[in-house]
Write an enzyme that holds these catalytic residues in place. Structure first.
Site: not given
Length: 355
Positions: A256, A230, A226, A213, A221
């Site tokens: 994630e 991404d 975002h 993770d 973010n």
């Protein structure tokens, strides 16, 4: 450069895109939104050019045609339906061919029976019997062989067509099992691969599950938007994939989080793989070379559990998840192996991922 977005979108990016779509008369449905979202980011120049060529008042068919080229994961269901329908039609044609062949053989059997009756008819002259019987058999055999050749050719052609459709369906299945952002396997494919571990005792004895993770991803973010998040997700996926054997299963299981199924591996090899990925990622630069924005270090927390330490796929996932939480709770950017004692002291707390 892992992340290369050349702009930081304002917080109301969704409102801006929706407004632009409305002004152009484009229906605000998810598949249309994704097209204009990518065009807004400028990450796909060909897509942007194609949308610009359409101008205002683009038809839905025109948009779907562009979407099918650039986002097959959105439009693949329509293709699956078409391929299934074609496959069904080809199967019906093949069944009809086989029925025709059966009918032809039944007719030929009747001719043989007739010839046999003529040959055993004591009231007819021998020469006449043979002449008539041979004539019947010759004609029926020639017709049957001719029809048989045509049907063989038809069956071969149908088989070729059905194989092409099967390959098309396989491709749709691959798309359905692929995460569109990272191009890794998705959660659906992961669930199938996880369950398969317990189909063989040998596989179970030498398989480990790694759950990784990204640390503080929400902060990324919130700080950069975002679209940058991404791109960082995609970069992390590339780093993970590039530093494992080609036969290792890697999936993005949500947000994630990534999952790695290491077969034919010992516990030590699983831990080494986890630390190798984590160390390489932590040293990778995450910087926009165009704007000079430095996104900072990106690190992973990894939980590891061997399949032999779990009773079934669900238990294996839960124990790897407990180890992942332990890694987060111990300070992040580390690998933790599941141990039975953790079950008593550590429980899933989703709030830790919101910090």
């Amino acid at each position: 450069m892992p992340a290369t977005s050349n702009r930081t979108p304002t917080p109301d990016i969704a409102a801006q895109i929706t407004h632009a779509m409305r002004m152009m008369g484009v229906a605000p449905i998810p598949r249309n939104y994704e097209l204009y979202y990518e065009a807004y980011l400028g990450s796909n120049s060909q897509l942007s050019k194609e949308l610009a060529t359409l101008g205002s008042r683009a038809t839905q068919d025109e948009l779907d045609e562009i979407g099918a080229r650039h986002f097959s994961h959105i439009h693949h269901s329509r293709g699956i339906e078409r391929a299934h329908s074609t496959m069904a039609a080809k199967l019906c044609e093949l069944v009809n061919l086989l029925k025709d062949e059966q009918y032809a053989l039944e007719s030929y059997n009747k001719v043989l029976d007739e010839a046999y009756l003529n040959m055993t008819n004591k009231s007819a002259a021998s020469a006449d019997i043979l002449r008539h019987a041979i004539g019947i058999l010759s004609e029926a055999t020639a017709d049957t062989m001719s029809q048989g050749k045509e049907r063989v050719q038809s069956v071969v052609q149908k088989s070729v067509e059905m194989e092409a459709i099967r390959q098309e369906l396989d491709e749709y299945k691959r798309i359905a099992n692929t995460d569109s952002l990272t191009r890794l396997a998705n959660r659906r494919a992961f669930d199938d691969s996880l369950a398969a571990i317990y189909n063989s005792e040998h596989v179970r004895n030498f398989t480990g599950l790694l759950l990784a993770d990204i640390d503080h991803f929400k902060k990324i973010n919130d700080s950069f938007g975002h679209p940058v998040g991404d791109k960082i997700l995609a970069t992390v996926a590339n780093v993970v994939r590039a530093n494992l054997r080609r036969d290792v299963f890697v999936a993005r299981t949500g947000g994630e989080e990534f999952a790695i199924i290491l077969r034919d591996s010992t516990q030590e090899e699983c831990l080494q793989a986890a630390d190798r990925i984590r160390t390489i990622l932590a040293s990778a630069p995450f910087k926009n070379t165009k704007t000079g924005v430095n996104y900072g270090a990106v690190t992973l927390s990894v939980g590891v559990c061997m399949a032999t330490a779990a009773d079934d796929p669900v238990d294996l996932y839960n124990k790897a998840d407990i180890a992942l939480y332990a890694a987060k709770n111990a300070g992040r950017n580390r690998t933790v192996l599941f141990e039975e004692g953790m079950r008593k002291d550590v429980g899933r707390n989703w709030l830790i991922y919101r910090r």
